[in-house]
Scaffold this active site. Sequence first.
Site, mmCIF file in Angstrom:
data_model
loop_
_atom_site.group_PDB
_atom_site.id
_atom_site.type_symbol
_atom_site.label_atom_id
_atom_site.label_comp_id
_atom_site.label_asym_id
_atom_site.label_seq_id
_atom_site.Cartn_x
_atom_site.Cartn_y
_atom_site.Cartn_z
ATOM 1 N N LYS A 261 29.313 -35.533 6.466
ATOM 2 C CA LYS A 261 30.514 -35.558 6.372
ATOM 3 C C LYS A 261 31.078 -34.350 5.656
ATOM 4 O O LYS A 261 30.404 -34.456 4.463
ATOM 5 C CB LYS A 261 31.031 -36.960 5.951
ATOM 6 C CG LYS A 261 32.505 -37.037 5.951
ATOM 7 C CD LYS A 261 33.378 -37.442 7.394
ATOM 8 C CE LYS A 261 34.848 -37.214 7.259
ATOM 9 N NZ LYS A 261 35.162 -35.820 7.741
ATOM 10 N N GLN B 188 28.605 -31.547 -1.359
ATOM 11 C CA GLN B 188 29.336 -32.605 -0.673
ATOM 12 C C GLN B 188 28.359 -33.851 -0.692
ATOM 13 O O GLN B 188 28.999 -34.798 -0.739
ATOM 14 C CB GLN B 188 29.771 -32.149 0.768
ATOM 15 C CG GLN B 188 30.590 -32.880 1.606
ATOM 16 C CD GLN B 188 32.080 -32.633 1.290
ATOM 17 O OE1 GLN B 188 32.460 -31.450 1.190
ATOM 18 N NE2 GLN B 188 32.737 -33.617 1.183
ATOM 19 N N LYS C 290 28.546 -29.484 5.823
ATOM 20 C CA LYS C 290 29.726 -28.349 5.592
ATOM 21 C C LYS C 290 29.501 -27.333 6.675
ATOM 22 O O LYS C 290 28.523 -27.334 7.404
ATOM 23 C CB LYS C 290 29.786 -27.809 4.315
ATOM 24 C CG LYS C 290 31.151 -26.980 3.739
ATOM 25 C CD LYS C 290 31.775 -28.041 3.259
ATOM 26 C CE LYS C 290 33.465 -27.478 3.026
ATOM 27 N NZ LYS C 290 34.079 -28.552 2.149
ATOM 28 N N ASP D 186 39.237 -27.498 5.432
ATOM 29 C CA ASP D 186 38.781 -27.052 4.205
ATOM 30 C C ASP D 186 39.770 -25.631 4.058
ATOM 31 O O ASP D 186 40.750 -25.763 4.932
ATOM 32 C CB ASP D 186 37.407 -26.644 3.888
ATOM 33 C CG ASP D 186 36.959 -26.295 2.565
ATOM 34 O OD1 ASP D 186 37.125 -27.211 1.920
ATOM 35 O OD2 ASP D 186 36.921 -24.973 2.239
ATOM 36 N N ASN E 72 46.959 -26.653 0.559
ATOM 37 C CA ASN E 72 47.002 -27.890 0.755
ATOM 38 C C ASN E 72 46.672 -28.842 -0.775
ATOM 39 O O ASN E 72 47.275 -29.670 -0.970
ATOM 40 C CB ASN E 72 45.800 -28.710 1.769
ATOM 41 C CG ASN E 72 45.798 -29.913 1.704
ATOM 42 O OD1 ASN E 72 44.846 -30.427 0.956
ATOM 43 N ND2 ASN E 72 46.521 -30.598 2.570
#
Length: 441
Positions: free
Chosen positions: A87, A108, A123, A163, A238
Amino acid sequence: MIEKIYDRILHRNPGEKEFHQAVWEVLESLEPVFARRPELLDESLIERLCEPERQIIFRVPWSDDSGRTHVNRGFRVEFNSALGPYKGGLRFHPSVNLGVIKFLGFEQTFKNALTGMPIGGGKGGSDFDPKGKSDAEVMRFCQSFMTELYRHLGEYTDIPAGDIGVGGREIGYLFGQYRRITNRWEAGVLTGKGVLWGGSQARTEATGYGLVVFTEEMLKTRGETLEGKRVVVSGSGNVAIYAMEKARQLGAVPIACSDSGGYVVAEKGIDLELLKQVKLDERGRLSEYAERGGARFVPGGRVWEVPCEVALPSATQNELDEKDAATLVRNGVQAVGEGANMPTTPGGVRVLREADVLFGPGKAANAGGVATSALEMQQNASRDSWSFEHTEARLTEIMRHIHNLCHTTAERYDRPGDYVAGANIAGFELVEQGMVAQGLI
Ligand code: NDP
């Protein structure tokens, strides 16, 4: 011993400087763990942890609006699936290369473990630059990217998200192509989807909101809150925008933010509604925001020059160095929370730690995004959709859990207040337990 292992990793992964940096940062803080449990070194656990389970590199041809063909490179690094399916997000930015994706996938893995949810680490991305491209060009690129990537994905295998450069628009095009190729409406294969078609409420806001919750938890350990504090944020994407929104909700005043062209300062507070319109709806530049909102724009400047009590680096890696950290300390910063992944250089972290500034590393502080992605997967698996309030309450609970885990782990290893050690050790212990329990795989 650790130096020797690190040397071998350098040798095996030449030229991947961001990956080297991320590995060293973790290895360094694991020293007290190896001192207590030297047997871990015999099991080649570090070597296994630093070698991705699978790395996929592929050609992405696409044509622009004039019919000219371009070729980009696509990546997916499936780092570790001991705790769950791979993930992690997809990054579309010209600076993307294998070393960048490996550093992000490595980070991650530990971040996802800290959330306490059943997700492994991965990733991906491409050196494609969405900036200045039409919607149709971005769509054709995403379709070509997914035409190769789809065979490696699946809700039980690998679940990408957004991302840098990958937001709701890109996730939509990617999901559309996945669905078309596979003839499966498999919502759990991507997260960050639109709420109309399997997305979660609060996913867009989650990383920024979670970052601010984590930062306030750090402040609380010193009897402080965010109320009345000036907040400076880098980036205006974001993470940055929703970090400013949550900071404002908690009584702080976000006074400056940046993009790659420079930074804006508004002593009375950034106008978030206008900023969202310019940056998110119109995909415009911060200089346009400044012009329309009457704020001061400093082209090419360092946003860390603006005095503040709280700094939230939320743009990209290595964007806050030793000099910036010294400037922040001189101006009285109390807390730094990393919204981006590895935005602070090792020298920058040292300066902040030596000045006793509260420092929340990205793998803990920005884990709210992926945690909410895992909540999106839960909703997809049960074909349910939760309210914004319920989802945000779960997010807040998870961020407090991560803060507590990092805090208590640091204390357990005689490093009180050291969130870098706390996050690295706690993340490592969780992944290590999963790997050892599942045998030599
Ligand atoms: P966005 O693409 O929405 O925004 C990125 C922002 O950072 C933009 O303002 C961009 O400016 C700026 N920026 C990007 N690269 C550079 C650069 N090389 N130099 C200067 N400014 C730069 O990305 P996100 O907000 O999603 O991501 C920001 C960071 O947060 C990344 O490190 C990401 O890995 C991390 N993160 C994101 C999560 C998420 O849920 N989105 C989850 C966890 C971490 P410009 O527009 O001028 O390029």
